[in-house]
Write a protein that holds these residues in place. Structure first.
Motif, short mmCIF file in Angstrom:
data_model
loop_
_atom_site.label_atom_id
_atom_site.label_comp_id
_atom_site.label_asym_id
_atom_site.label_seq_id
_atom_site.Cartn_x
_atom_site.Cartn_y
_atom_site.Cartn_z
N ARG A 2 -116.18 7.96 2.93
CA ARG A 2 -117.29 8.24 2.02
C ARG A 2 -118.63 8.23 2.77
N TYR A 3 -119.63 8.85 2.16
CA TYR A 3 -120.96 8.87 2.74
C TYR A 3 -121.75 7.63 2.31
N PHE A 4 -122.50 7.08 3.26
CA PHE A 4 -123.46 6.02 2.98
C PHE A 4 -124.81 6.70 2.76
N ILE A 5 -125.50 6.36 1.70
CA ILE A 5 -126.79 6.98 1.38
C ILE A 5 -127.90 5.96 1.64
N PHE A 6 -128.84 6.32 2.51
CA PHE A 6 -129.98 5.46 2.84
C PHE A 6 -131.25 6.06 2.25
N GLY A 29 -128.24 14.25 -5.34
CA GLY A 29 -127.04 15.10 -5.43
C GLY A 29 -125.88 14.53 -4.64
N LYS A 30 -126.16 13.97 -3.47
CA LYS A 30 -125.09 13.40 -2.65
C LYS A 30 -124.49 12.16 -3.29
N LEU A 31 -125.30 11.44 -4.07
CA LEU A 31 -124.76 10.27 -4.78
C LEU A 31 -123.77 10.67 -5.86
N ASP A 32 -123.81 11.92 -6.27
CA ASP A 32 -122.84 12.42 -7.26
C ASP A 32 -121.55 12.88 -6.59
N GLU A 33 -121.56 12.96 -5.27
CA GLU A 33 -120.38 13.41 -4.54
C GLU A 33 -119.59 12.21 -4.03
N ASP A 34 -118.95 12.35 -2.90
CA ASP A 34 -118.07 11.30 -2.39
C ASP A 34 -118.88 10.29 -1.58
N ASN A 83 -140.16 -1.35 2.20
CA ASN A 83 -140.66 -1.54 0.83
C ASN A 83 -139.59 -1.22 -0.21
N ARG A 84 -138.47 -0.65 0.23
CA ARG A 84 -137.26 -0.35 -0.55
C ARG A 84 -137.52 0.47 -1.81
N LYS A 85 -138.71 1.03 -1.92
CA LYS A 85 -139.10 1.76 -3.13
C LYS A 85 -138.18 2.94 -3.40
N LEU A 86 -137.94 3.77 -2.38
CA LEU A 86 -137.11 4.94 -2.58
C LEU A 86 -135.67 4.55 -2.88
N ALA A 87 -135.14 3.58 -2.15
CA ALA A 87 -133.75 3.15 -2.37
C ALA A 87 -133.57 2.64 -3.79
N ASP A 88 -134.51 1.84 -4.26
CA ASP A 88 -134.42 1.32 -5.62
C ASP A 88 -134.53 2.43 -6.65
N THR A 89 -135.39 3.41 -6.39
CA THR A 89 -135.55 4.53 -7.32
C THR A 89 -134.26 5.34 -7.43
N LEU A 90 -133.65 5.64 -6.28
CA LEU A 90 -132.39 6.39 -6.28
C LEU A 90 -131.30 5.61 -7.00
N GLN A 150 -131.59 3.20 -9.28
CA GLN A 150 -131.83 3.10 -10.73
C GLN A 150 -131.52 4.41 -11.44
N GLU A 151 -131.83 5.52 -10.79
CA GLU A 151 -131.56 6.82 -11.40
C GLU A 151 -130.08 7.03 -11.65
N LYS A 152 -129.24 6.45 -10.79
CA LYS A 152 -127.79 6.64 -10.91
C LYS A 152 -127.07 5.40 -11.44
N GLY A 153 -127.83 4.38 -11.81
CA GLY A 153 -127.20 3.16 -12.33
C GLY A 153 -126.42 2.40 -11.28
N LEU A 154 -126.92 2.40 -10.05
CA LEU A 154 -126.23 1.75 -8.94
C LEU A 154 -127.05 0.57 -8.43
#
Length: 311
Positions: free
Chosen positions: A200-204, A244-249, A261-268, A270-274
């Motif tokens: 699987r892909y790791f998303i940063f 989009g990649k979070l919707d894939e594998d 500051n983890r702002k972007l990671a937290d935003t992504l 929260q958007e996907k409920g992760l």
């Protein structure tokens, strides 16, 4: 930097005059002096030298490593030390000028201990901004220690340098290096057992200074910024791509690195409920972790426990 080097030359002259006047009264040093730039170098050196050396780290805990510039006091420390350990690469542009002005400083460049790989720019990643200019080395990823195998090789290089500087302590250095390399190798084995076959892909939602780690264990990733990219706001294109990649594998966690500051990671996330999790690169640590005596191995063990949980 030119002004700093000029100041350095003047300081050396002053120190030389002082040494001439008080040479007869000087006492022999009880400990060696080892100066390091960043946390991995600091940790590896203190593990090998132990109580025989005063090991210092120029980069203050909790500060941004890519924008570090030495102070006049830092430069004097480098000139007076028995061994100066630095990483090499884009973030260490300032080192070459200092060493040109210094006289006979013994150095160890960590990137010489391993095989460096070229920086990687993956699909969807923001364009890289080099803050230190083109040195001819900017094409190489400098975060070499993130691979435990590389970390073990660097410790071995420090052991060799220690033996040469203080041969009377050779047995002590050899035993200390062997012990720490053993801990790093055990860490490597545990990571390999956990990560082998992970496709699987790791998303940063952050910079990605983990290329050596991911290549070591055959992992896939997407990230917002390259490892040495400047911390800027991501474009709508990058945000949309990562969502989009979070919707894939993909692994069902969004990762960020330490001191972010983890702002972007937290935003992504929260958007996907992760969930969002820290992946520690060991480049620098918080003041609290530094005071607590955290090591490269303990921080990487923290990564291992985190990955075991999310995978």
């Amino acid at each position: 930097m030119k002004r700093l080097i000029a100041l350095f030359a003047a300081l050396i002259m002053l120190c030389g005059c002082s040494a001439d006047k008080g040479e007869s009264a000087q006492q022999p040093k009880e400990k060696l002096s080892v100066v390091t730039t960043i946390f991995p170098a600091y940790d590896f050196a203190r593990q090998v030298f132990g109580d025989t050396a005063e090991v210092t780290m120029l980069l203050k805990p909790g500060t941004e490593s890519h924008t570090y510039d030495p102070t006049a006091r830092d430069i004097v420390k480098i000139n007076d030390c028995d061994l100066f350990i630095y990483n090499g690469g884009e973030s260490d542009n300032w080192v070459e000028g200092i060493l040109e002005a210094a006289d006979g400083v013994r150095t160890l460049r960590m990137m010489d201990a391993v095989e460096a790989v070229e920086e990687e720019h993956t699909e969807g990643m923001e364009e890289e901004t080099h803050e230190h200019g083109d040195t001819g080395e900017a094409e190489y990823d400098e975060h070499i220690w993130t691979s435990p195998k590389n970390a073990a090789d660097i410790v071995e290089s420090i052991r060799i340098a220690a033996d040469e500087i203080s041969p009377e302590n050779k047995e002590l250095y050899d035993a200390a290096a062997q012990k720490y390399i053993g801990e790093i190798n055990a860490l490597d084995e545990d990571f390999a057992e956990l990560l082998t076959g992970e496709s699987r892909y790791f998303i940063f939602g952050d910079r990605f200074p983990l290329l050596y780690f991911f290549r070591e264990y055959g992992l896939n990733y997407y990230a917002a910024f390259p490892g040495c990219g400047s911390e800027t706001e991501p474009s709508a294109r990058t945000i949309g791509f990562l969502l989009g990649k979070l919707d894939e594998d993909a692994v069902r966690t969004v990762f960020y690195i330490e001191l972010s500051n983890r702002k972007l990671a937290d935003t992504l996330a929260q958007e996907k409920g992760l969930s969002s999790k820290e992946f520690h690169t060991c480049h620098n640590i918080t003041a609290e972790d530094f005071e607590a005596g955290e090591t490269y191995v303990s921080l990487m063990r923290r990564n291992y426990e985190m990955l075991k949980e999310v995978l």
